[in-house]
Design a protein around this motif. Structure first.
Motif, mmCIF file in Angstrom:
data_model
loop_
_atom_site.group_PDB
_atom_site.id
_atom_site.type_symbol
_atom_site.label_atom_id
_atom_site.label_comp_id
_atom_site.label_asym_id
_atom_site.label_seq_id
_atom_site.Cartn_x
_atom_site.Cartn_y
_atom_site.Cartn_z
ATOM 1 N N GLU A 39 0.835 -1.208 0.000
ATOM 2 C CA GLU A 39 0.000 0.000 0.000
ATOM 3 C C GLU A 39 0.870 1.258 0.000
ATOM 4 N N ARG A 42 2.027 1.806 -3.445
ATOM 5 C CA ARG A 42 0.934 2.334 -4.264
ATOM 6 C C ARG A 42 0.789 3.845 -4.060
ATOM 7 N N LEU A 43 0.849 4.289 -2.807
ATOM 8 C CA LEU A 43 0.785 5.729 -2.535
ATOM 9 C C LEU A 43 1.994 6.448 -3.130
ATOM 10 N N TRP A 47 2.800 9.926 -5.755
ATOM 11 C CA TRP A 47 3.511 11.030 -5.119
ATOM 12 C C TRP A 47 3.651 12.265 -5.996
ATOM 13 N N TRP A 85 -5.556 13.348 2.661
ATOM 14 C CA TRP A 85 -5.739 12.884 1.285
ATOM 15 C C TRP A 85 -6.491 11.548 1.301
ATOM 16 N N PRO A 87 -6.746 8.735 -0.487
ATOM 17 C CA PRO A 87 -6.033 7.454 -0.571
ATOM 18 C C PRO A 87 -5.222 7.139 0.703
ATOM 19 N N HIS A 88 -4.639 8.162 1.309
ATOM 20 C CA HIS A 88 -3.886 7.954 2.553
ATOM 21 C C HIS A 88 -4.829 7.591 3.694
#
Length: 138
Positions: A39, A42-43, A47, A85, A87-88
Motif C-alpha cells: 500500500e 501504491r501511494l 507522489w 488525502w 487514498p492515505h
C-alpha cells in the motif's frame, strides 16, 4: 534497513525551507507487513500528484515488522494535505489497530538528500518502537 530510491514530488528542486516527516509503523503481526508495504508503494506511485510534496523514501526492516517513510514537504500545510488525502486516509483506516505508528518532523533551511537521510536514519535507530534497528542504510 532497506530503503527505496528517492521518489520526487511536485516541488522537487524547490529551494528554501522544507519540512521533513519520518513515520515508523511497527506491525503487530508479520503477515500484515507485505500488504502495508505494498500500500505504501501504491501511494508512492501517486507522489508526483501531491501538492507541496518535495519527495520521499520508503523504508522497511522486515525482521522487526517495521516500515515507514521519510517525506520532504514544502511546508506543514502540504503535510496536512497528505494526511487528509483520501487514498492515505483509506490505507490508514485499513491498518488501524494492526500496529503502532510513531512520527516526527523537523524543519530544515534547505534540502540535502544525504543529510536528510542520515538524520532520519539516526532518528529511526535512536527511538524505534520495540527495539533497535540494526544494519546499514542503502
Amino acid at each position: 534497513m532497506l530503503r527505496s530510491s528517492w521518489t520526487p514530488g511536485q516541488t522537487h528542486g524547490h529551494r528554501g525551507p522544507v519540512l521533513v516527516s519520518v513515520t515508523d509503523f511497527k506491525l503487530d503481526k508479520i503477515r500484515d507487513l507485505p500488504g502495508a508495504y505494498r500500500e505504501a508503494r501504491r501511494l508512492a506511485a501517486l507522489w508526483p500528484e501531491l501538492p507541496g510534496a518535495h519527495g520521499m523514501w520508503l523504508w522497511t526492516v522486515p525482521t522487526a515488522r517495521r516500515c515507514g517513510a521519510v517525506a520532504v514537504w514544502r511546508d506543514t500545510a502540504a503535510l496536512h494535505h497528505f494526511v487528509a488525502w483520501p487514498p492515505h486516509v483509506a490505507v490508514m483506516g485499513a491498518y488501524k489497530g494492526r500496529g503502532t505508528l510513531t512520527s516526527t518532523t523537523w524543519q530544515a533551511d534547505g534540502f540535502d538528500q544525504g543529510a536528510t537521510w542520515a538524520r532520519a536514519h539516526a532518528t529511526l535507530r535512536a527511538s524505534p518502537p520495540g527495539g533497535r534497528i540494526s544494519g546499514a542504510s542503502h
